[in-house]
Design a protein around this motif. Structure first.
Motif, PDB file in Angstrom:
ATOM      1  N   ALA A   6      30.968  50.424  32.612  1.00 38.73           N
ATOM      2  CA  ALA A   6      30.272  51.385  33.476  1.00 38.73           C
ATOM      3  C   ALA A   6      29.826  50.717  34.775  1.00 38.73           C
ATOM      4  CB  ALA A   6      29.082  51.991  32.738  1.00 38.73           C
ATOM      5  N   ILE A   7      29.210  49.543  34.669  1.00 35.92           N
ATOM      6  CA  ILE A   7      28.770  48.831  35.873  1.00 35.92           C
ATOM      7  C   ILE A   7      29.968  48.302  36.645  1.00 35.92           C
ATOM      8  CG2 ILE A   7      27.485  46.826  36.731  1.00 35.92           C
ATOM      9  CD1 ILE A   7      25.507  47.274  34.392  1.00 35.92           C
ATOM     10  N   LEU A   8      30.975  47.825  35.938  1.00 38.69           N
ATOM     11  CA  LEU A   8      32.183  47.293  36.588  1.00 38.69           C
ATOM     12  C   LEU A   8      32.873  48.350  37.446  1.00 38.69           C
ATOM     13  CD1 LEU A   8      34.317  44.971  36.851  1.00 38.69           C
ATOM     14  CD2 LEU A   8      35.385  45.924  34.814  1.00 38.69           C
ATOM     15  N   VAL A   9      33.153  49.522  36.873  1.00 35.45           N
ATOM     16  CA  VAL A   9      33.844  50.556  37.653  1.00 35.45           C
ATOM     17  C   VAL A   9      32.934  51.132  38.728  1.00 35.45           C
ATOM     18  CG1 VAL A   9      35.497  51.106  35.821  1.00 35.45           C
ATOM     19  CG2 VAL A   9      33.433  52.471  36.027  1.00 35.45           C
ATOM     20  N   SER A  10      31.635  51.186  38.441  1.00 32.85           N
ATOM     21  CA  SER A  10      30.691  51.661  39.446  1.00 32.85           C
ATOM     22  C   SER A  10      30.657  50.711  40.639  1.00 32.85           C
ATOM     23  CB  SER A  10      29.297  51.808  38.834  1.00 32.85           C
ATOM     24  OG  SER A  10      28.399  52.332  39.763  1.00 32.85           O
ATOM     25  N   ALA A  11      30.636  49.413  40.377  1.00 30.42           N
ATOM     26  CA  ALA A  11      30.639  48.424  41.466  1.00 30.42           C
ATOM     27  C   ALA A  11      31.925  48.523  42.277  1.00 30.42           C
ATOM     28  CB  ALA A  11      30.471  47.014  40.902  1.00 30.42           C
ATOM     29  N   LYS A  12      33.042  48.684  41.602  1.00 31.22           N
ATOM     30  CA  LYS A  12      34.325  48.801  42.313  1.00 31.22           C
ATOM     31  C   LYS A  12      34.368  50.060  43.166  1.00 31.22           C
ATOM     32  CE  LYS A  12      37.205  46.053  39.220  1.00 31.22           C
ATOM     33  NZ  LYS A  12      38.376  46.048  38.311  1.00 31.22           N
ATOM     34  N   ALA A  13      33.742  51.120  42.680  1.00 34.01           N
ATOM     35  CA  ALA A  13      33.755  52.392  43.420  1.00 34.01           C
ATOM     36  C   ALA A  13      32.717  52.432  44.542  1.00 34.01           C
ATOM     37  CB  ALA A  13      33.506  53.555  42.456  1.00 34.01           C
ATOM     38  N   ARG A  14      31.623  51.678  44.426  1.00 30.00           N
ATOM     39  CA  ARG A  14      30.506  51.826  45.347  1.00 30.00           C
ATOM     40  C   ARG A  14      30.241  50.644  46.268  1.00 30.00           C
ATOM     41  NH1 ARG A  14      30.173  56.272  44.346  1.00 30.00           N
ATOM     42  NH2 ARG A  14      29.802  57.333  42.421  1.00 30.00           N
ATOM     43  N   GLU A  15      30.545  49.446  45.808  1.00 32.40           N
ATOM     44  CA  GLU A  15      30.189  48.245  46.561  1.00 32.40           C
ATOM     45  C   GLU A  15      31.325  47.827  47.492  1.00 32.40           C
ATOM     46  OE1 GLU A  15      27.167  46.651  46.166  1.00 32.40           O
ATOM     47  OE2 GLU A  15      26.487  47.901  44.501  1.00 32.40           O
ATOM     48  N   ASP A  16      30.962  47.296  48.643  1.00 34.22           N
ATOM     49  CA  ASP A  16      31.976  46.744  49.551  1.00 34.22           C
ATOM     50  C   ASP A  16      32.557  45.449  48.992  1.00 34.22           C
ATOM     51  OD1 ASP A  16      31.682  48.770  51.437  1.00 34.22           O
ATOM     52  OD2 ASP A  16      30.114  47.700  52.523  1.00 34.22           O
ATOM     53  N   GLU A  17      31.715  44.670  48.348  1.00 31.27           N
ATOM     54  CA  GLU A  17      32.152  43.434  47.703  1.00 31.27           C
ATOM     55  C   GLU A  17      31.667  43.466  46.267  1.00 31.27           C
ATOM     56  OE1 GLU A  17      30.857  39.988  49.863  1.00 31.27           O
ATOM     57  OE2 GLU A  17      31.571  40.785  51.768  1.00 31.27           O
ATOM     58  N   PHE A  18      32.521  43.057  45.344  1.00 32.33           N
ATOM     59  CA  PHE A  18      32.149  43.060  43.936  1.00 32.33           C
ATOM     60  C   PHE A  18      32.817  41.879  43.252  1.00 32.33           C
ATOM     61  CE2 PHE A  18      35.594  46.033  44.728  1.00 32.33           C
ATOM     62  CZ  PHE A  18      36.595  45.552  43.902  1.00 32.33           C
ATOM     63  N   HIS A  19      32.290  41.531  42.090  1.00 26.16           N
ATOM     64  CA  HIS A  19      32.790  40.388  41.338  1.00 26.16           C
ATOM     65  C   HIS A  19      34.059  40.754  40.569  1.00 26.16           C
ATOM     66  CE1 HIS A  19      29.293  37.950  42.227  1.00 26.16           C
ATOM     67  NE2 HIS A  19      28.517  38.992  41.938  1.00 26.16           N
ATOM     68  N   SER A  20      34.818  39.741  40.225  1.00 25.30           N
ATOM     69  CA  SER A  20      36.057  39.923  39.462  1.00 25.30           C
ATOM     70  C   SER A  20      35.751  40.291  38.012  1.00 25.30           C
ATOM     71  CB  SER A  20      36.871  38.625  39.485  1.00 25.30           C
ATOM     72  OG  SER A  20      36.192  37.625  38.746  1.00 25.30           O
ATOM     73  N   ASN A  21      36.755  40.827  37.345  1.00 29.24           N
ATOM     74  CA  ASN A  21      36.619  41.138  35.926  1.00 29.24           C
ATOM     75  C   ASN A  21      36.293  39.872  35.135  1.00 29.24           C
ATOM     76  OD1 ASN A  21      37.449  43.649  36.824  1.00 29.24           O
ATOM     77  ND2 ASN A  21      38.873  43.976  35.144  1.00 29.24           N
ATOM     78  N   SER A  22      36.873  38.767  35.552  1.00 33.03           N
ATOM     79  CA  SER A  22      36.613  37.490  34.892  1.00 33.03           C
ATOM     80  C   SER A  22      35.134  37.118  34.970  1.00 33.03           C
ATOM     81  CB  SER A  22      37.476  36.400  35.528  1.00 33.03           C
ATOM     82  OG  SER A  22      37.207  35.159  34.951  1.00 33.03           O
ATOM     83  N   PHE A  23      34.527  37.338  36.142  1.00 34.53           N
ATOM     84  CA  PHE A  23      33.110  37.035  36.307  1.00 34.53           C
ATOM     85  C   PHE A  23      32.258  37.949  35.440  1.00 34.53           C
ATOM     86  CE2 PHE A  23      28.953  37.105  38.404  1.00 34.53           C
ATOM     87  CZ  PHE A  23      28.705  35.745  38.507  1.00 34.53           C
ATOM     88  N   PHE A  24      32.622  39.236  35.360  1.00 39.14           N
ATOM     89  CA  PHE A  24      31.905  40.162  34.481  1.00 39.14           C
ATOM     90  C   PHE A  24      31.995  39.666  33.039  1.00 39.14           C
ATOM     91  CE2 PHE A  24      31.598  43.102  37.943  1.00 39.14           C
ATOM     92  CZ  PHE A  24      30.641  44.035  37.588  1.00 39.14           C
ATOM     93  N   GLY A  25      33.179  39.209  32.637  1.00 36.79           N
ATOM     94  CA  GLY A  25      33.344  38.668  31.289  1.00 36.79           C
ATOM     95  C   GLY A  25      32.429  37.487  31.035  1.00 36.79           C
ATOM     96  N   THR A  26      32.289  36.630  32.031  1.00 36.02           N
ATOM     97  CA  THR A  26      31.389  35.481  31.907  1.00 36.02           C
ATOM     98  C   THR A  26      29.945  35.952  31.719  1.00 36.02           C
ATOM     99  OG1 THR A  26      32.846  34.111  33.264  1.00 36.02           O
ATOM    100  CG2 THR A  26      30.565  33.395  33.058  1.00 36.02           C
ATOM    101  N   CYS A  27      29.533  36.958  32.472  1.00 34.73           N
ATOM    102  CA  CYS A  27      28.166  37.491  32.355  1.00 34.73           C
ATOM    103  C   CYS A  27      27.913  38.056  30.964  1.00 34.73           C
ATOM    104  CB  CYS A  27      27.916  38.570  33.400  1.00 34.73           C
ATOM    105  SG  CYS A  27      27.901  37.954  35.084  1.00 34.73           S
ATOM    106  N   TRP A  28      28.913  38.670  30.372  1.00 34.01           N
ATOM    107  CA  TRP A  28      28.775  39.288  29.057  1.00 34.01           C
ATOM    108  C   TRP A  28      29.220  38.354  27.929  1.00 34.01           C
ATOM    109  CZ3 TRP A  28      28.331  42.849  32.870  1.00 34.01           C
ATOM    110  CH2 TRP A  28      27.622  44.017  32.619  1.00 34.01           C
ATOM    111  N   SER A  29      29.714  37.171  28.283  1.00 34.61           N
ATOM    112  CA  SER A  29      30.258  36.220  27.297  1.00 34.61           C
ATOM    113  C   SER A  29      31.417  36.839  26.520  1.00 34.61           C
ATOM    114  CB  SER A  29      29.171  35.736  26.326  1.00 34.61           C
ATOM    115  OG  SER A  29      28.121  35.127  27.025  1.00 34.61           O
ATOM    116  N   LEU A  30      32.282  37.520  27.259  1.00 33.35           N
ATOM    117  CA  LEU A  30      33.458  38.157  26.662  1.00 33.35           C
ATOM    118  C   LEU A  30      34.717  37.659  27.368  1.00 33.35           C
ATOM    119  CD1 LEU A  30      32.186  41.855  26.436  1.00 33.35           C
ATOM    120  CD2 LEU A  30      32.369  40.213  24.562  1.00 33.35           C
TER     121      LEU A  30
END
Length: 168
Positions: free
Chosen positions: A104-128
């Motif tokens: 939810a946050i990942l797709v929201s960031a991609k849709a709303r933010e000018d700059e956003f983190h990679s999927n890999s970085f999101f995985g690191t934040c979630w330990s996934l």
């Protein structure tokens, strides 16, 4: 209240607006906790299932420290999660919210933010692992019908609802 010296009245509105947004995020987290408490146990076979001891508020604070998403992105993620519940006829629970927050946050960031983190970085934040992050994102998008559009009315209504529920 913050004293603003030598500014136009518009500056006061910006400060008040920011204060409301911070409260909106707190209210949204409180709403998540209420919904999860009502949701019961999650489906242990679901890709979103994750048994954890995290408190939602502490988890969101951690995520905000890493991702620094705008309040609008977090609120939009809440709308997407509401949409997911409606489309899948599932309820939020303490067993699924942490893995639902990721796409939810990942797709929201991609849709709303000018700059956003990679999927890999999101995985690191979630330990996934990245593969699971990608699968969660794809499954989530399919389950909400790839519908990322949020009208002003939808956004306003959602915020009003979480504010109203916060006072109950």
């Amino acid at each position: 209240m913050v004293e603003i010296v030598g500014t136009t009245p518009d500056a006061h509105a910006v400060v008040a607006s920011h204060s409301n947004k911070v409260n909106d995020i707190k209210d949204l987290i409180a709403e998540f906790e209420k919904l999860c408490a009502k949701g019961g146990e999650g489906d242990s076979q679901s890709i979103y299932y994750l048994r954890t001891q995290y408190k939602i508020s502490l988890f969101m604070e951690r995520i905000n420290n890493y991702l620094a998403c705008s309040d609008e992105t977090i609120i939009s993620a809440g709308i997407y999660m509401e949409r997911w519940c409606s489309e899948t006829r599932n309820k939020l629970s303490f067993d699924n919210i942490f893995k639902l927050l990721l796409p939810a946050i990942l797709v929201s960031a991609k849709a709303r933010e000018d700059e956003f983190h990679s999927n890999s970085f999101f995985g690191t934040c979630w330990s996934l692992p990245l593969e699971l992050v990608n699968k969660l994102e794809c499954d989530f998008l399919k389950e909400i019908g790839w519908d990322l559009y949020i009208s002003e009315d939808q956004y306003s209504t959602f915020v009003q609802n979480i504010r109203a529920n916060a006072t109950k």
